[in-house]
Motif scaffolding. Structure first.
Motif, PDB file in Angstrom:
ATOM      1  N   GLN A  20       0.851  -1.185   0.000  1.00 19.73           N
ATOM      2  CA  GLN A  20       0.000   0.000   0.000  1.00 19.73           C
ATOM      3  C   GLN A  20       0.885   1.232   0.000  1.00 19.73           C
ATOM      4  O   GLN A  20       1.707   1.409   0.893  1.00 19.73           O
ATOM      5  N   SER A  22       0.894   5.266   0.180  1.00 12.84           N
ATOM      6  CA  SER A  22       0.037   6.364   0.629  1.00 12.84           C
ATOM      7  C   SER A  22       0.400   7.652  -0.093  1.00 12.84           C
ATOM      8  O   SER A  22       1.571   7.994  -0.231  1.00 12.84           O
ATOM      9  N   ARG A  24      -0.912  11.946  -0.534  1.00 14.91           N
ATOM     10  CA  ARG A  24      -1.654  13.005   0.163  1.00 14.91           C
ATOM     11  C   ARG A  24      -1.784  14.219  -0.739  1.00 14.91           C
ATOM     12  O   ARG A  24      -1.028  14.416  -1.686  1.00 14.91           O
ATOM     13  N   GLN A  42      -5.859  11.899   2.438  1.00 14.33           N
ATOM     14  CA  GLN A  42      -4.960  10.768   2.244  1.00 14.33           C
ATOM     15  C   GLN A  42      -5.645   9.696   1.407  1.00 14.33           C
ATOM     16  O   GLN A  42      -6.843   9.461   1.530  1.00 14.33           O
ATOM     17  N   SER A  44      -4.743   5.664  -0.355  1.00 12.20           N
ATOM     18  CA  SER A  44      -3.823   4.532  -0.468  1.00 12.20           C
ATOM     19  C   SER A  44      -4.044   3.831  -1.797  1.00 12.20           C
ATOM     20  O   SER A  44      -5.184   3.586  -2.201  1.00 12.20           O
ATOM     21  N   TRP A 140      -1.643  14.659  -6.412  1.00 17.32           N
ATOM     22  CA  TRP A 140      -1.353  13.930  -5.185  1.00 17.32           C
ATOM     23  C   TRP A 140       0.154  13.853  -5.014  1.00 17.32           C
ATOM     24  O   TRP A 140       0.901  13.795  -5.980  1.00 17.32           O
ATOM     25  N   HIS A 142       3.578  12.058  -2.750  1.00 19.54           N
ATOM     26  CA  HIS A 142       4.020  10.922  -1.938  1.00 19.54           C
ATOM     27  C   HIS A 142       4.294  11.382  -0.513  1.00 19.54           C
ATOM     28  O   HIS A 142       4.738  12.499  -0.288  1.00 19.54           O
TER      29      HIS A 142
END
Length: 147
Positions: A20, A22, A24, A42, A44, A140, A142
């Motif tokens: 997974q 993630s 943000r 957030q 995933s 988005w 990392h």
């Protein structure tokens, strides 16, 4: 590469092993009395991987953390004045221990060893997954990368 193929080596997966990643976006800073409170959205992304790659990535991480712990121990010994109470050869053994773990970790990362249970690509390769790249193009970001 299909949905049920490992992103790191292309072998079919059973679905139980995945990574997974993630991401943000929309970070907001709120100033409070003692500092800054950050909030963000957030998300995933599930990157498929096989059992072999999962084990290989864990081996790499384990070797890294043993290296870090050994280096911290060596640093504490030097700060505590190990030269005053230890013989020089005893300190040299600890230095050789840290160097050996450093070489082992670097060798695992650079694939110097052809062990059958190591992953062919490092865990950071997951950032190149098409699903992740689409989200990065949409804004988005990392999370800070793990070592």
């Amino acid at each position: 590469m299909g949905r049920n193929e490992c992103w790191f080596c292309g072998v079919p997966t059973d679905g139980g092993h995945h990574l997974q990643l993630s991401l943000r976006r929309d970070m907001r800073d709120t100033f409070v009395v003692v500092g800054v409170y950050q909030r963000w959205k957030q998300l995933s992304v599930v990157v498929p991987r096989c059992r072999r790659c999962r084990v290989g990535h864990r081996i790499e991480q384990s070797v890294f953390w043993v290296l870090v712990g050994s280096a911290v121990l060596l640093g504490l010994m030097l700060l505590a004045g190990a030269l005053a109470w230890a013989k020089l050869w005893e300190l040299a053994l600890v230095v050789l221990w840290v160097v050996a773990w450093l070489l082992l970790w670097w060798g695992v990362r650079q694939h110097w060893f052809r062990w059958p249970f190591l992953a062919p690509k490092p865990e950071r390769h997951a950032r190149e997954h098409p699903g992740v790249q689409e989200l990065v193009a949409d804004g988005w970001q990392h999370f800070p990368a793990r070592p």
